[in-house]
Structures are given as C-alpha cells and as structure tokens.
Design a protein around this motif. Structure first.
Motif, PDB file in Angstrom:
ATOM      1  N   LYS A  73      42.381  36.480  29.644  1.00 31.80           N
ATOM      2  CA  LYS A  73      43.608  36.658  28.854  1.00 31.80           C
ATOM      3  C   LYS A  73      44.731  35.768  29.385  1.00 31.80           C
ATOM      4  CE  LYS A  73      42.642  41.253  27.135  1.00 31.80           C
ATOM      5  NZ  LYS A  73      42.764  42.682  27.310  1.00 31.80           N
ATOM      6  N   VAL A 116      50.089  46.571  21.433  1.00 29.31           N
ATOM      7  CA  VAL A 116      50.160  46.205  20.010  1.00 29.31           C
ATOM      8  C   VAL A 116      48.795  46.451  19.360  1.00 29.31           C
ATOM      9  CG1 VAL A 116      50.791  44.363  18.394  1.00 29.31           C
ATOM     10  CG2 VAL A 116      51.708  44.331  20.728  1.00 29.31           C
ATOM     11  N   ALA A 117      48.815  47.037  18.175  1.00 27.51           N
ATOM     12  CA  ALA A 117      47.543  47.271  17.482  1.00 27.51           C
ATOM     13  C   ALA A 117      46.867  45.938  17.203  1.00 27.51           C
ATOM     14  CB  ALA A 117      47.806  47.998  16.171  1.00 27.51           C
ATOM     15  N   GLY A 165      52.363  38.921  30.726  1.00 25.83           N
ATOM     16  CA  GLY A 165      51.492  39.689  29.843  1.00 25.83           C
ATOM     17  C   GLY A 165      50.827  40.829  30.584  1.00 25.83           C
ATOM     18  N   THR A 186      45.550  41.784  13.426  1.00 26.28           N
ATOM     19  CA  THR A 186      46.985  41.464  13.456  1.00 26.28           C
ATOM     20  C   THR A 186      47.133  40.145  14.208  1.00 26.28           C
ATOM     21  OG1 THR A 186      47.231  42.648  15.528  1.00 26.28           O
ATOM     22  CG2 THR A 186      47.698  43.891  13.509  1.00 26.28           C
ATOM     23  N   LYS A 187      48.320  39.570  14.178  1.00 26.45           N
ATOM     24  CA  LYS A 187      48.563  38.335  14.941  1.00 26.45           C
ATOM     25  C   LYS A 187      48.825  38.710  16.397  1.00 26.45           C
ATOM     26  CE  LYS A 187      49.205  34.968  11.675  1.00 26.45           C
ATOM     27  NZ  LYS A 187      50.041  35.259  10.528  1.00 26.45           N
TER      28      LYS A 187
HETATM   29  N1  CTP Z   1      49.462  41.563  22.688  1.00 23.75           N
HETATM   30  C1  CTP Z   1      50.333  41.047  21.750  1.00 23.75           C
HETATM   31  N2  CTP Z   1      50.026  41.111  20.429  1.00 23.75           N
HETATM   32  C2  CTP Z   1      48.865  41.652  20.014  1.00 23.75           C
HETATM   33  C3  CTP Z   1      47.966  42.182  20.969  1.00 23.75           C
HETATM   34  C4  CTP Z   1      48.289  42.113  22.306  1.00 23.75           C
HETATM   35  O1  CTP Z   1      51.402  40.550  22.120  1.00 23.75           O
HETATM   36  N3  CTP Z   1      48.609  41.696  18.712  1.00 23.75           N
HETATM   37  C5  CTP Z   1      49.816  41.457  24.123  1.00 23.75           C
HETATM   38  C6  CTP Z   1      50.031  42.780  24.822  1.00 23.75           C
HETATM   39  O2  CTP Z   1      51.381  43.153  24.755  1.00 23.75           O
HETATM   40  C7  CTP Z   1      49.594  42.465  26.233  1.00 23.75           C
HETATM   41  C8  CTP Z   1      48.505  41.422  26.066  1.00 23.75           C
HETATM   42  O3  CTP Z   1      48.712  40.876  24.770  1.00 23.75           O
HETATM   43  O4  CTP Z   1      50.617  41.866  26.998  1.00 23.75           O
HETATM   44  C9  CTP Z   1      47.119  41.928  26.172  1.00 23.75           C
HETATM   45  O5  CTP Z   1      46.914  43.088  25.407  1.00 23.75           O
HETATM   46  P1  CTP Z   1      45.550  43.882  25.468  1.00 23.75           P
HETATM   47  O6  CTP Z   1      45.583  44.995  24.493  1.00 23.75           O
HETATM   48  O7  CTP Z   1      45.150  44.147  26.876  1.00 23.75           O
HETATM   49  O8  CTP Z   1      44.509  42.781  25.000  1.00 23.75           O
HETATM   50  P2  CTP Z   1      44.106  42.218  23.616  1.00 23.75           P
HETATM   51  O9  CTP Z   1      44.509  40.776  23.580  1.00 23.75           O
HETATM   52  O10 CTP Z   1      44.589  43.084  22.521  1.00 23.75           O
HETATM   53  O11 CTP Z   1      42.529  42.252  23.753  1.00 23.75           O
HETATM   54  P3  CTP Z   1      41.515  43.522  23.803  1.00 23.75           P
HETATM   55  O12 CTP Z   1      42.208  44.654  23.110  1.00 23.75           O
HETATM   56  O13 CTP Z   1      40.335  43.009  23.069  1.00 23.75           O
HETATM   57  O14 CTP Z   1      41.235  43.777  25.247  1.00 23.75           O
END
Ligand code: CTP
Length: 409
Positions: free
Chosen positions: A339, A278-279, A324, A305-306
């Motif tokens: 996380k 997810v962005a 996750g 984003t949320k």
């Molecule tokens: N995720 C989500 N919604 C978001 C961002 C992430 O549900 N807006 C979920 C992804 O589907 C995944 C997990 O959170 O299961 C971790 O995503 P990841 O991209 O690794 O981490 P982020 O929380 O986005 O942190 P960062 O990009 O800073 O590593």
C-alpha cells in the motif's frame, strides 16, 4: 541565559512530597528565565514548605487553602488559568497525580489545571513502590494520553534512604520542559487535512453499508496536530465523538462526498493524514425507494469507490506529505508495504485489526510505522492519543528533514 519565559505567567503547584523544597528551587529557576511565577501549595504541600518561602521568592501571593476566601479564589483560579502560559505541578505526589487524572477539583492547583488550556507539566516525586503501583501508572498514562507532559523521575536516594526510582527530576530539567512547552508548536501554521471515521454507502433511503471505524484514531491525530500549532481540517464520516479541540470540521457521509471534500482541500494542504476507513464499494443503483421485503434472495451490485489516498498520491506536489493507514487481518507488513508503494505515501501506519483490544472501536492501538525510505518502527500498544503523538512526531521529523535538504541545496 536568555530570558525565554519573559512576560509569561507560570502557575506552579507544589504538592505533598519531601521534594517540596525543590519546588522552591524550580520557582527560582523559572523566575531566572523571566517568568512571572504564581505558586500554590496543596494542603499537604504546605506541611513541607511554607507559603512564606514561595511568596518571598516569587513576589506573588501564594494560594494554599482555596476555601479560605471564597470570593477571591473563585475568580482567581479562572483568571490565573486563562493567563497561564503553562501550569507546572512539581513535585507531584501520587495523590496529586490521581486527582489530576480524575479531574478532581478540591485543591487550587487542580482547579487551575482543569480550567486552563495551556500546557500542563507534571513532575512526579514519590517512593518507588508508589510510583510503580498500577494505580499511579494508570493515572500517569491517562494524563499522558491527554497531552500532559510527564517529566520522568530520576533514580537515586529516596526519602526512605533507600535507592530507587521516584526522585524528582532536576529542577533545571523541569524548567527546560516548561520552556519547550511554551515555545511555539513544531507544526505552527502548517495546514493539515485529516480524514476520519467510516463512510456510509446507502442501500436505500434507510439502510446503509458501513464499517466499525469509530473515528478515534483520526480525531486523536487531528487534536495532536492542532495542539502543536497546525491548522487542521477534519473531513469526517459519521461518528459519535466530540469534534477534536482546535480543528475545523467537514462532516460527510459517503466515500464520494469524502473524496469531493478532500480533493477540494488537498491542493492547499501540506500534510494529508488519511485515517478514515473509506468504503471500498458503494451500492449500484441505490434509489429513493425503500427496498421491500420479499421471499426471494436479494442481490445487490457493488461498484468500487475511488481510492482517495491513491488519487492524492498521484497529484502530490513537492513538499506535500501523505500519511496513510493499512488495516489488515493477515500478512500485515507485506500488505502494508504494498500500500505504501502503490498509493505513493510517505508514511504508513500498519494495524493488525484482528487483534483484540486495539484498532477499530478501541481506545488503544499498536502497529508499525513504515517510511517511504524503507525504515520500519514498531509502535507498542498504547492509548490512541499517545499513538497519535508518535505519528505526529514522525510527520514533524519528515517535514524537518525536507526543510533541511532544501536549505542545504
Ligand atoms: N483509503 C482511501 N480511499 C479509499 C480507500 C482507502 O483514501 N477509497 C485510504 C484509507 O484512508 C487508508 C488507506 O487508504 O489510509 C488504506 O486503507 P485500507 O482500508 O487499509 O486499504 P484499501 O486500500 O481499502 O485495501 P483493502 O481494503 O483491500 O485492504
């Protein structure tokens, strides 16, 4: 013994191996379990045992050369494939395994295996050199990735007289695998929600920000869960791969749309698997007008984003299980542990996405499985379909452990 295959049609393919006579023993065992066994011999298989043996044992006609009576086989392989509760290839020669892997259809059992949607079980038997050859191993891995159950051969005396790995598994072991494959799935009736693929955050009506996610991992997980009896809905960003078999699909574009569709369904699901990339930011003020080229540098404002998974973690009710992912390029495990705790997930899959050949866009994956209780399991590099099975195994185990705790209370 209880007749656990009662009224079930089992198609048995016996192929060209010195162990073909054990195919007859397997037919006997499957019948003892109550199955209606339809045996078929490949042309090579018929050099080792006769159709008469199998016909006498099973009481059903035995198909050998599918071109003998074209009017009959054409209908027969489809009707048998549809009726079959399982298709078993035992013994499976190197040649038969290659044909099954490639989807060739010049033997009756191969056409049945292609036409059926029932579980397929393959029990290899061959010389140890043929078994360990990369060609055979690649074919077996491909079959495994497609969900075919491979019954590991034994080590023992081979046809050559030498001792080696490649002897057909005991027919009792194969029969037990058939019973297991035919039994209701271990996620029967469990509602599973999967997020998959990338999201697209528009810059203007024709441009967007996105990422390299192909959706393959999420789709493999959805398909694995559905095959094991789950009611699966996939909320997916834009991808170019087919809808996973047996799943419901909700297509979305942006992180906000994905969040809306997930939050709507989350209260009714038992398991959420958040495999989507997810962005983390969307573009502030993305309008209906196309941005015009100019000579000056252009700045855009990105707004966070949320976090869908974290929001589900906060709203999680007793009995719900969250899976996750953590895509990292450095300090994989420390970031992944953070996380796991921050988003209140029960099971986290950590991937090092900087490694070539795995993760984004690839058919393969490797990583770690982290559990909320602190346990960590390394998952070596494998096909995404096999990787998905391992994750679903862990989900089933967690759900089972909770059921057990509830029953003990
Ligand atoms: N995720 C989500 N919604 C978001 C961002 C992430 O549900 N807006 C979920 C992804 O589907 C995944 C997990 O959170 O299961 C971790 O995503 P990841 O991209 O690794 O981490 P982020 O929380 O986005 O942190 P960062 O990009 O800073 O590593």
């Amino acid at each position: 013994m209880t007749e656990r295959l009662d009224d079930k049609t089992i198609v048995l393919g016996v192929t060209g191996s010195i162990a073909a006579y054990k195919g007859a023993e397997l037919a006997r065992r499957l019948m003892d379990l109550g199955a209606d066994v339809h045996a078929t011999l490949t042309r090579a298989g018929a050099e080792f045992i006769t159709p008469l043996t199998l016909r006498t044992l099973t009481g059903n006609p035995v198909t050998v050369d599918m071109f003998e009576e074209p009017s009959e086989w054409q209908v027969k392989h489809v009707s048998l494939a549809e009726r079959a509760a399982a298709v078993v290839v035992a013994p499976a020669s190197a040649d038969a395994i290659a044909k099954l892997s490639l989807g060739l259809a010049d033997e009756f059992i191969c056409t049945v295996a292609l036409a059926t949607r029932a579980p397929v079980i393959v029990a290899p038997a061959m010389n140890d050199k043929m078994l360990s050859h990369p060609a055979t191993q690649e074919h077996l891995e491909r079959l495994r990735a497609r969900g075919v159950r491979i019954i590991e051969p034994e080590t023992g005396r081979l046809a050559s007289g030498a001792v080696g790995h490649g002897r057909l598994a005991d027919p009792q072991v194969i029969a037990a695998a058939v019973v297991e494959a035919v039994a209701p799935g271990d996620l029967e009736g469990v509602r599973v929600l999967v997020t998959a693929g990338p999201t697209r955050e528009p810059l203007d009506p024709v441009r967007f920000l996105s990422n390299r996610s192909s959706g393959k991992m999420g789709y493999a997980l959805a398909e694995a869960a559905a095959r094991r009896g789950a009611e699966v809905t996939v909320v997916s960003g834009p991808v170019s791969i087919p809808v996973p078999a047996g799943c419901r699909m909700k297509a979305v574009e942006t992180a906000a749309e994905m969040r809306r569709e997930v939050m709507r369904r989350f209260p009714r699901c038992r398991v959420l698997i958040a495999a989507a990339a997810v962005a983390d930011y969307s573009v502030a003020g993305a309008g209906k007008k196309k941005l015009k080229r100019g000579d000056e540098p252009l700045s855009v404002e990105l707004v966070p984003t949320k976090d869908i998974l974290a929001e589900c973690g906060d709203r999680k009710k007793a009995g719900q299980l969250l899976v996750g992912f953590a895509a990292e390029t450095e300090d994989l495990l420390p970031h992944a542990r953070e996380k796991l705790a921050a988003k209140k997930v029960d099971l986290l899959v950590a991937n090092d996405v900087s490694q070539p050949g795995i993760g984004f866009e690839s058919d393969r994956n490797a990583g770690y499985l982290l559990l909320a209780d602190g346990a960590e399991v390394e998952l070596p590099e494998m096909e995404k379909a096999a990787f998905a099975e391992r994750i679903i195994d862990a989900v089933v185990e967690r759900l089972g452990a909770r059921e057990g705790r509830r029953r003990r209370r």
